[in-house]
Scaffold this motif. Sequence first.
Motif, mmCIF file in Angstrom:
data_model
loop_
_atom_site.group_PDB
_atom_site.id
_atom_site.type_symbol
_atom_site.label_atom_id
_atom_site.label_comp_id
_atom_site.label_asym_id
_atom_site.label_seq_id
_atom_site.Cartn_x
_atom_site.Cartn_y
_atom_site.Cartn_z
ATOM 1 N N ASP A 16 -9.836 19.804 12.255
ATOM 2 C CA ASP A 16 -10.921 20.352 11.429
ATOM 3 C C ASP A 16 -11.789 21.328 12.214
ATOM 4 O O ASP A 16 -12.225 22.348 11.676
ATOM 5 N N GLU A 17 -12.051 21.030 13.495
ATOM 6 C CA GLU A 17 -12.826 21.951 14.338
ATOM 7 C C GLU A 17 -12.123 23.303 14.423
ATOM 8 O O GLU A 17 -12.752 24.354 14.335
ATOM 9 N N ILE A 18 -10.811 23.263 14.593
ATOM 10 C CA ILE A 18 -10.030 24.494 14.703
ATOM 11 C C ILE A 18 -10.100 25.284 13.403
ATOM 12 O O ILE A 18 -10.334 26.500 13.408
ATOM 13 N N VAL A 19 -9.941 24.609 12.282
ATOM 14 C CA VAL A 19 -9.992 25.279 10.979
ATOM 15 C C VAL A 19 -11.375 25.887 10.748
ATOM 16 O O VAL A 19 -11.488 27.056 10.343
ATOM 17 N N ARG A 20 -12.441 25.124 11.009
ATOM 18 C CA ARG A 20 -13.798 25.641 10.812
ATOM 19 C C ARG A 20 -14.049 26.866 11.687
ATOM 20 O O ARG A 20 -14.656 27.842 11.250
ATOM 21 N N PRO B 105 -7.232 -1.918 21.244
ATOM 22 C CA PRO B 105 -7.186 -1.703 19.791
ATOM 23 C C PRO B 105 -8.366 -0.888 19.247
ATOM 24 O O PRO B 105 -8.172 -0.033 18.382
ATOM 25 N N ALA B 106 -9.567 -1.112 19.753
ATOM 26 C CA ALA B 106 -10.737 -0.376 19.253
ATOM 27 C C ALA B 106 -10.603 1.119 19.519
ATOM 28 O O ALA B 106 -10.967 1.945 18.676
ATOM 29 N N VAL B 107 -10.093 1.483 20.666
ATOM 30 C CA VAL B 107 -9.949 2.897 21.007
ATOM 31 C C VAL B 107 -8.715 3.484 20.335
ATOM 32 O O VAL B 107 -8.755 4.607 19.824
ATOM 33 N N GLU B 108 -7.625 2.747 20.291
ATOM 34 C CA GLU B 108 -6.423 3.215 19.587
ATOM 35 C C GLU B 108 -6.760 3.534 18.133
ATOM 36 O O GLU B 108 -6.240 4.498 17.562
ATOM 37 N N GLY B 109 -7.641 2.750 17.546
ATOM 38 C CA GLY B 109 -8.014 2.943 16.146
ATOM 39 C C GLY B 109 -8.724 4.253 15.849
ATOM 40 O O GLY B 109 -8.795 4.665 14.688
ATOM 41 N N VAL B 110 -9.254 4.922 16.851
ATOM 42 C CA VAL B 110 -9.952 6.187 16.609
ATOM 43 C C VAL B 110 -9.093 7.412 16.940
ATOM 44 O O VAL B 110 -9.521 8.539 16.702
ATOM 45 N N VAL B 111 -7.888 7.203 17.465
ATOM 46 C CA VAL B 111 -7.053 8.339 17.867
ATOM 47 C C VAL B 111 -6.693 9.220 16.673
ATOM 48 O O VAL B 111 -6.899 10.440 16.712
ATOM 49 N N ASP C 69 -9.271 5.082 29.356
ATOM 50 C CA ASP C 69 -9.547 6.394 29.936
ATOM 51 C C ASP C 69 -8.489 7.403 29.504
ATOM 52 O O ASP C 69 -8.691 8.608 29.623
ATOM 53 N N GLY C 70 -7.400 6.941 28.946
ATOM 54 C CA GLY C 70 -6.327 7.810 28.481
ATOM 55 C C GLY C 70 -6.476 8.294 27.050
ATOM 56 O O GLY C 70 -5.565 8.928 26.516
ATOM 57 N N VAL C 71 -7.611 8.049 26.421
ATOM 58 C CA VAL C 71 -7.766 8.447 25.014
ATOM 59 C C VAL C 71 -7.616 9.955 24.824
ATOM 60 O O VAL C 71 -7.009 10.400 23.848
ATOM 61 N N GLY C 72 -8.123 10.753 25.736
ATOM 62 C CA GLY C 72 -7.975 12.205 25.621
ATOM 63 C C GLY C 72 -6.520 12.632 25.670
ATOM 64 O O GLY C 72 -6.078 13.516 24.929
ATOM 65 N N TRP C 73 -5.764 11.988 26.555
ATOM 66 C CA TRP C 73 -4.335 12.283 26.673
ATOM 67 C C TRP C 73 -3.599 11.859 25.399
ATOM 68 O O TRP C 73 -2.680 12.542 24.950
ATOM 69 N N ALA C 74 -3.990 10.721 24.831
ATOM 70 C CA ALA C 74 -3.347 10.241 23.608
ATOM 71 C C ALA C 74 -3.593 11.211 22.448
ATOM 72 O O ALA C 74 -2.681 11.502 21.673
ATOM 73 N N VAL C 75 -4.812 11.712 22.333
ATOM 74 C CA VAL C 75 -5.127 12.677 21.280
ATOM 75 C C VAL C 75 -4.325 13.961 21.489
ATOM 76 O O VAL C 75 -3.741 14.503 20.544
ATOM 77 N N ALA D 164 -7.551 14.340 13.518
ATOM 78 C CA ALA D 164 -7.978 15.042 12.304
ATOM 79 C C ALA D 164 -9.274 15.820 12.561
ATOM 80 O O ALA D 164 -9.424 16.958 12.089
ATOM 81 N N SER D 165 -10.197 15.248 13.312
ATOM 82 C CA SER D 165 -11.458 15.934 13.624
ATOM 83 C C SER D 165 -11.214 17.187 14.454
ATOM 84 O O SER D 165 -11.838 18.228 14.210
ATOM 85 N N VAL D 166 -10.321 17.103 15.426
ATOM 86 C CA VAL D 166 -10.008 18.268 16.253
ATOM 87 C C VAL D 166 -9.368 19.356 15.387
ATOM 88 O O VAL D 166 -9.723 20.542 15.490
#
Length: 168
Positions: free
Chosen positions: A154-158, A139-145, A20-26, A150-152
């Motif tokens: 990219d959203e800002i740049v676009r 590990p599965a969620v850490e792997g997408v951080v 549930d902390g993935v948002g905080w990690a990002v 990078a996606s976030v």
Amino acid sequence: MGTHTRIAVIGVGNEFRRDDGVGWAVAARLRERAESRAFPPGTVVATCDGDPVRLIGLWEGAGLAVVVDAAHAEPGHPGLVHRIELDAERLEQSPATSSHGLGLGEAVELARVLGRLPGRLVVYAVEGADASLGSGLTPAVEGVVEPLVASVEDEIVRYRVARARGAS
């Protein structure tokens, strides 16, 4: 600051409930990166527990809001990222739901009714494996951080490029 120039990046969740902390990690990684290369002026990186009123307060008046949140889906695929784009004219329901009792869906609906949606809202919902008490992502969620960071970015740049070209 103009209404359509502010950018809000919001990591939603609870860093003491594992995935549930993935948002905080990002959000934390984005802040670390901002130390070496600054975000565009008017960009705010924040964290939130998912309370709808707090979410609305964070994205209100933003031209772009990017939200990263953990999600629960049945059957689940830990680490699977759903990108959902919402705007004031078209609201859709995601196949994934927030891991919070009240949360993003309620915040979006309340903001729509109150006329307080950001100009553009992009949600990254990450399916988690474990929301039990404890710290650290699986590990599965850490792997997408890092890819999410990078996606976030990219959203800002676009968004900035579209604004510079006069598109909204």
